[in-house]
Design a protein around this motif. Structure first.
Motif, PDB file in Angstrom:
ATOM      1  N   ALA A 106       0.796  -1.534   0.241  1.00  0.00           N
ATOM      2  CA  ALA A 106      -0.167   0.090  -0.301  1.00  0.00           C
ATOM      3  C   ALA A 106       0.862   0.645   0.130  1.00  0.00           C
ATOM      4  N   LYS A 107       1.479   1.848  -1.708  1.00  0.00           N
ATOM      5  CA  LYS A 107       2.441   2.216  -1.300  1.00  0.00           C
ATOM      6  C   LYS A 107       1.969   3.746  -0.470  1.00  0.00           C
ATOM      7  N   ALA A 108       1.105   3.930  -1.234  1.00  0.00           N
ATOM      8  CA  ALA A 108       1.271   6.273  -1.416  1.00  0.00           C
ATOM      9  C   ALA A 108       0.309   6.447   0.233  1.00  0.00           C
ATOM     10  N   GLU A 109      -0.493   4.958   0.445  1.00  0.00           N
ATOM     11  CA  GLU A 109      -1.031   5.452   2.179  1.00  0.00           C
ATOM     12  C   GLU A 109       0.700   5.503   2.763  1.00  0.00           C
ATOM     13  N   GLY A 110       0.987   4.517   3.166  1.00  0.00           N
ATOM     14  CA  GLY A 110       2.340   4.297   4.093  1.00  0.00           C
ATOM     15  C   GLY A 110       3.173   5.078   3.530  1.00  0.00           C
ATOM     16  N   LEU A 111       3.642   6.055   2.122  1.00  0.00           N
ATOM     17  CA  LEU A 111       4.425   7.338   1.987  1.00  0.00           C
ATOM     18  C   LEU A 111       3.545   8.176   2.832  1.00  0.00           C
ATOM     19  N   LYS A 112       2.176   8.419   3.150  1.00  0.00           N
ATOM     20  CA  LYS A 112       1.726   9.912   2.980  1.00  0.00           C
ATOM     21  C   LYS A 112       1.987   9.340   4.544  1.00  0.00           C
ATOM     22  N   LEU A 113       2.155   8.298   5.266  1.00  0.00           N
ATOM     23  CA  LEU A 113       1.835   8.308   6.650  1.00  0.00           C
ATOM     24  C   LEU A 113       3.417   8.339   7.438  1.00  0.00           C
ATOM     25  N   ILE A 114       4.153   8.217   6.480  1.00  0.00           N
ATOM     26  CA  ILE A 114       6.247   8.089   6.497  1.00  0.00           C
ATOM     27  C   ILE A 114       6.373   9.632   6.400  1.00  0.00           C
ATOM     28  N   GLN A 115       5.754  10.214   5.295  1.00  0.00           N
ATOM     29  CA  GLN A 115       5.697  11.780   5.345  1.00  0.00           C
ATOM     30  C   GLN A 115       5.373  12.767   5.918  1.00  0.00           C
ATOM     31  N   ARG A 116       4.253  12.487   6.538  1.00  0.00           N
ATOM     32  CA  ARG A 116       3.507  13.308   7.843  1.00  0.00           C
ATOM     33  C   ARG A 116       4.195  12.826   9.254  1.00  0.00           C
ATOM     34  N   ALA A 117       4.853  11.657   9.105  1.00  0.00           N
ATOM     35  CA  ALA A 117       5.973  11.883  11.398  1.00  0.00           C
ATOM     36  C   ALA A 117       7.148  12.340  10.605  1.00  0.00           C
TER      37      ALA A 117
END
Length: 401
Positions: free
Chosen positions: A76-87
């Protein structure tokens, strides 16, 4: 020991791979609410980890980072990357570290960007994130995303190794064993670091420590202890240790006892055979030398050519030179001027001192078309490695005392 060190280069570079492991199994390095999820994740149970992270009432930035990592792992790349970027944007060291890994590996659809990865590792490392410190030191050691700097590499790796982590201790040993002005090698410190990492089950450290003991480099020479460490490394997935054990046997002084000398030679050949079979190019080269000379085995040029070819295909310059000569002269029964010139061109490109002279001497006996075909093949050549190039940090194993 020069040939052995050359043959070990690939494995030892791979050993300092960017770390995605190197964490306590009890997750004591993360906040208490995150521990059940992180333990599950580190044990390979991504589904349980995801449920636990999503169930947190008010997720923290670190929780976002861990959930993002879990999602990336399951695609789930899009959601995963969004969360990591937000963190990462929220200042989470784990988020910065995870985003750096994305950039260094080119994950989640993003292009590789080592320079950006260095920036993110620096932010996380400054907050005391041990894996970020290890990875940042590794990048400075390699000169990846930043100019190679042993002093900076050592500084970050010292911090990463402060808690005695085996991976960081080994990486620091690697940095201490090399010299790049103004930094000088410190073989004594390096040997001690290898010992400490080896005692915690790091088998590449065991290889390095065994070699140091065999040579008396930074530590008092102790051949029995060297052999013990090298055998442990070889038995636990480090085939380059077989090459080092063969070299140890070869260096054993000859005596008047012919039977004893023959036993030592057979021991060396057995270790070289083990290294060769496992894909170690210098082991293949040395085994080929034995077959070509009939040293300890019946002389067999065809076998020699076979082993030279395997090592040459992996890019070993000495094997490329030997194979080129064999194909040029028909030592094994047949000539192939095109292939001969290909390997001689490659050996010359790799810096072999005799390749050009051999090629030029034979030039008037080989038609221009064959020479050009050989050169074109050399230009298109790409080595094919038999050993994995980068497996990440090796597993730690129990050590026999």
């Amino acid at each position: 020991m020069t040939a052995a060190r050359s043959a070990l280069a690939a494995a030892l570079i791979a050993a300092s791979a960017i770390a995605q492991a190197q964490q306590p199994s009890d997750a004591s390095d993360v906040a208490t609410p995150l521990r059940p999820a992180v333990v599950a994740y580190r044990q390979g149970d991504a589904a349980t980890a995801e449920r636990a992270l999503r169930a947190l009432g008010s997720p923290s930035a670190d929780a976002d980072a861990w959930l993002g990592a879990v999602l990336l792992d399951r695609g789930a790349k899009a959601e995963g990357l969004k969360l990591i970027q937000r963190a990462a944007d929220a200042g989470s060291a784990e988020g910065q570290h995870r985003l750096a890994l994305v950039f260094i590996n080119g994950d989640a659809g993003l292009p590789r960007n080592p320079a950006r990865a260095v920036e993110l590792f620096e932010k996380a490392a400054a907050q005391g994130h041990r894996r970020a410190q290890l990875n940042l030191g590794t990048l400075h050691f390699r000169g990846q995303g930043v100019q190679r700097d042993l002093i900076q590499a050592r500084a970050w790796l010292e911090q990463a190794a402060a808690d005695g982590d085996a991976y960081a201790t080994y990486a620091l040993g690697r940095a201490m064993s090399e010299s790049a002005p103004p930094a000088s090698a410190d073989p004594t410190r390096a040997a001690d670091l290898y010992r400490r990492a080896a005692e915690k089950g790091h088998m590449l450290a065991a290889l390095r420590y065994g070699m140091a003991l065999a040579e008396g480099s930074g530590v008092k020479q102790d051949l029995p202890a060297a052999q013990r460490w090298l055998v442990q490394a070889q038995q636990n997935g480090v085939p380059e240790a077989a090459l080092a054990l063969g070299d140890m046997a070869v260096r054993t002084p000859a005596t008047r006892d012919k039977a004893a000398n023959e036993k030592i030679l057979q021991s060396a050949l057995a270790w070289y055979q083990a290294a060769a079979n496992a894909g170690v190019p210098s082991g293949q080269f040395k085994l080929a030398n034995a077959y070509l000379a009939g040293s300890g085995v019946p002389r067999d040029p065809a076998q020699a050519q076979l082993w030279y070819a395997r090592a040459a295909q992996q890019g070993l310059t000495e094997a490329q030179q030997a194979l080129g000569v064999m194909l040029l002269t028909g030592t094994a029964g047949a000539t192939d001027p095109v292939e001969a010139f290909k390997w001689l061109y490659l050996a010359e490109r790799g810096g072999h001192p005799e390749a050009r002279a051999v090629r030029e001497k034979a030039g008037d006996k080989v038609v221009e078309r064959d020479r050009k075909r050989g050169e074109a093949l050399a230009q298109a050549f790409k080595p094919t490695y038999e050993l994995p190039r980068d497996e990440g940090p090796p597993r730690l194993v129990p050590v026999r005392r």
